[in-house]
Design a protein around this motif. Sequence first.
Motif, PDB file in Angstrom:
ATOM      1  N   SER A  10      68.428  86.698  25.095  1.00  0.00           N
ATOM      2  CA  SER A  10      68.361  85.942  26.345  1.00  0.00           C
ATOM      3  C   SER A  10      68.698  84.489  26.030  1.00  0.00           C
ATOM      4  N   GLU A  11      68.988  83.704  27.055  1.00  0.00           N
ATOM      5  CA  GLU A  11      69.304  82.306  26.814  1.00  0.00           C
ATOM      6  C   GLU A  11      68.104  81.565  26.220  1.00  0.00           C
ATOM      7  N   ASP A  12      66.898  81.898  26.660  1.00  0.00           N
ATOM      8  CA  ASP A  12      65.701  81.266  26.079  1.00  0.00           C
ATOM      9  C   ASP A  12      65.569  81.607  24.599  1.00  0.00           C
ATOM     10  N   GLU A  13      65.836  82.858  24.247  1.00  0.00           N
ATOM     11  CA  GLU A  13      65.759  83.271  22.848  1.00  0.00           C
ATOM     12  C   GLU A  13      66.819  82.567  22.012  1.00  0.00           C
ATOM     13  N   ARG A  14      68.011  82.413  22.577  1.00  0.00           N
ATOM     14  CA  ARG A  14      69.082  81.718  21.854  1.00  0.00           C
ATOM     15  C   ARG A  14      68.697  80.264  21.585  1.00  0.00           C
ATOM     16  N   LEU A  15      68.183  79.588  22.608  1.00  0.00           N
ATOM     17  CA  LEU A  15      67.808  78.179  22.450  1.00  0.00           C
ATOM     18  C   LEU A  15      66.616  78.015  21.518  1.00  0.00           C
ATOM     19  N   ASP A  16      65.678  78.960  21.564  1.00  0.00           N
ATOM     20  CA  ASP A  16      64.532  78.904  20.642  1.00  0.00           C
ATOM     21  C   ASP A  16      65.012  79.032  19.195  1.00  0.00           C
ATOM     22  N   ALA A  17      65.922  79.981  18.954  1.00  0.00           N
ATOM     23  CA  ALA A  17      66.452  80.175  17.599  1.00  0.00           C
ATOM     24  C   ALA A  17      67.224  78.940  17.150  1.00  0.00           C
ATOM     25  N   LEU A  18      67.982  78.359  18.058  1.00  0.00           N
ATOM     26  CA  LEU A  18      68.753  77.165  17.742  1.00  0.00           C
ATOM     27  C   LEU A  18      67.840  76.000  17.378  1.00  0.00           C
ATOM     28  N   GLY A  19      66.795  75.804  18.172  1.00  0.00           N
ATOM     29  CA  GLY A  19      65.852  74.727  17.882  1.00  0.00           C
ATOM     30  C   GLY A  19      65.152  74.909  16.547  1.00  0.00           C
ATOM     31  N   ARG A  20      64.826  76.164  16.213  1.00  0.00           N
ATOM     32  CA  ARG A  20      64.158  76.440  14.937  1.00  0.00           C
ATOM     33  C   ARG A  20      65.077  76.111  13.764  1.00  0.00           C
ATOM     34  N   LEU A  21      66.344  76.480  13.874  1.00  0.00           N
ATOM     35  CA  LEU A  21      67.279  76.205  12.782  1.00  0.00           C
ATOM     36  C   LEU A  21      67.505  74.709  12.591  1.00  0.00           C
ATOM     37  N   LEU A  22      67.445  73.957  13.667  1.00  0.00           N
ATOM     38  CA  LEU A  22      67.681  72.519  13.565  1.00  0.00           C
ATOM     39  C   LEU A  22      66.485  71.767  12.995  1.00  0.00           C
ATOM     40  N   LEU A  67      87.886  75.967  15.066  1.00  0.00           N
ATOM     41  CA  LEU A  67      87.708  77.405  15.215  1.00  0.00           C
ATOM     42  C   LEU A  67      88.898  78.003  15.958  1.00  0.00           C
ATOM     43  N   GLY A  68      89.485  77.193  16.817  1.00  0.00           N
ATOM     44  CA  GLY A  68      90.654  77.551  17.600  1.00  0.00           C
ATOM     45  C   GLY A  68      91.339  76.256  17.959  1.00  0.00           C
ATOM     46  N   GLU A  69      92.054  76.257  19.088  1.00  0.00           N
ATOM     47  CA  GLU A  69      92.716  75.042  19.551  1.00  0.00           C
ATOM     48  C   GLU A  69      92.277  74.754  20.977  1.00  0.00           C
ATOM     49  N   PRO A  70      91.781  73.554  21.240  1.00  0.00           N
ATOM     50  CA  PRO A  70      91.575  72.467  20.288  1.00  0.00           C
ATOM     51  C   PRO A  70      90.315  72.699  19.461  1.00  0.00           C
ATOM     52  N   ALA A  71      90.122  71.874  18.438  1.00  0.00           N
ATOM     53  CA  ALA A  71      88.898  71.948  17.642  1.00  0.00           C
ATOM     54  C   ALA A  71      87.707  71.646  18.544  1.00  0.00           C
ATOM     55  N   SER A  72      86.568  72.250  18.236  1.00  0.00           N
ATOM     56  CA  SER A  72      85.379  72.124  19.069  1.00  0.00           C
ATOM     57  C   SER A  72      84.508  70.945  18.652  1.00  0.00           C
ATOM     58  N   PRO A  73      84.077  70.121  19.618  1.00  0.00           N
ATOM     59  CA  PRO A  73      83.155  69.030  19.301  1.00  0.00           C
ATOM     60  C   PRO A  73      81.840  69.585  18.772  1.00  0.00           C
ATOM     61  N   VAL A  74      81.219  68.870  17.870  1.00  0.00           N
ATOM     62  CA  VAL A  74      79.932  69.281  17.302  1.00  0.00           C
ATOM     63  C   VAL A  74      78.869  68.295  17.781  1.00  0.00           C
ATOM     64  N   PRO A  75      77.824  68.774  18.466  1.00  0.00           N
ATOM     65  CA  PRO A  75      76.768  67.885  18.953  1.00  0.00           C
ATOM     66  C   PRO A  75      76.078  67.156  17.799  1.00  0.00           C
ATOM     67  N   ASP A  76      75.549  65.972  18.072  1.00  0.00           N
ATOM     68  CA  ASP A  76      74.996  65.099  17.032  1.00  0.00           C
ATOM     69  C   ASP A  76      74.025  65.768  16.055  1.00  0.00           C
ATOM     70  N   PRO A  77      72.972  66.439  16.540  1.00  0.00           N
ATOM     71  CA  PRO A  77      72.035  67.011  15.562  1.00  0.00           C
ATOM     72  C   PRO A  77      72.679  68.070  14.683  1.00  0.00           C
ATOM     73  N   VAL A  78      73.614  68.817  15.252  1.00  0.00           N
ATOM     74  CA  VAL A  78      74.313  69.851  14.490  1.00  0.00           C
ATOM     75  C   VAL A  78      75.282  69.203  13.510  1.00  0.00           C
ATOM     76  N   ALA A  79      75.959  68.141  13.936  1.00  0.00           N
ATOM     77  CA  ALA A  79      76.895  67.434  13.066  1.00  0.00           C
ATOM     78  C   ALA A  79      76.185  66.902  11.829  1.00  0.00           C
ATOM     79  N   ALA A  80      74.998  66.336  12.016  1.00  0.00           N
ATOM     80  CA  ALA A  80      74.245  65.799  10.883  1.00  0.00           C
ATOM     81  C   ALA A  80      73.893  66.918   9.898  1.00  0.00           C
ATOM     82  N   LEU A  81      73.489  68.058  10.424  1.00  0.00           N
ATOM     83  CA  LEU A  81      73.140  69.209   9.583  1.00  0.00           C
ATOM     84  C   LEU A  81      74.371  69.717   8.828  1.00  0.00           C
ATOM     85  N   LEU A  82      75.488  69.796   9.522  1.00  0.00           N
ATOM     86  CA  LEU A  82      76.723  70.282   8.924  1.00  0.00           C
ATOM     87  C   LEU A  82      77.198  69.372   7.796  1.00  0.00           C
ATOM     88  N   LEU A  83      77.150  68.072   8.020  1.00  0.00           N
ATOM     89  CA  LEU A  83      77.598  67.128   6.991  1.00  0.00           C
ATOM     90  C   LEU A  83      76.655  67.125   5.788  1.00  0.00           C
TER      91      LEU A  83
END
Length: 202
Positions: A10-22, A67-83
């Motif tokens: 569900s969308e709530d489950e997706r966002l919960d998992a995302l928040g936990r990973l961050l 990932l495709g064209e154009p390249a996808s923007p990465v939100p700030d908290p995710v960008a920091a984690l990725l770098l």
Amino acid sequence: MKVSRRAALSEDERLDALGRLLTDTEIPMRLRVAGVIVLLYAQPVSRIVRLSIDDVIRDGETVLLRLGEPASPVPDPVAALLLEHIANRDNMNTATNSASRRLFPGRRAGQPAGPDHLSALLNEVGVPTAAARGAAIRQQLLELPAPVVADALGYHDKTTSRLRNETGGTWSRYTPGDHAKSPTGRVPQGTSEVGSPPVPRA
């Protein structure tokens, strides 16, 4: 790229998992980054392991993920984690891997991490990859035209059109134009930090 028929989160489950990973620093960094790419960009693990650090693009203060064209923007908290992950990748201490440009280097020289092993580890930390990917692609299709989602996330347009019809998306009629700016940077409902990027091609 086929999307599994397994029931999506569900969308709530997706966002919960995302928040936990961050926020959960007990989870290994590579699993946090790989899981976020699944949950935001609906990428299969078999494709994630083929990404290189050259697919992470820095444009001034902006970070993009190709990932495709154009390249996808990465939100700030995710960008920091990725770098941070790029600066401290696993399996880089051996002489054979010291120059690897893989985003997820494997133990063997020149090889990426094994997709099956990485997928199993993601399941262990609460990110069932098929269900997470299904949730991510469907959320994108509720917000963006199927052709935009297909191009940005590397999906086949027939796949996104079929999934759009299944989800009851409102983009059944679409006029081509400059829709490329909407794919990331949006803050999903229910979270104040995570932007919801565009979707990859499958």
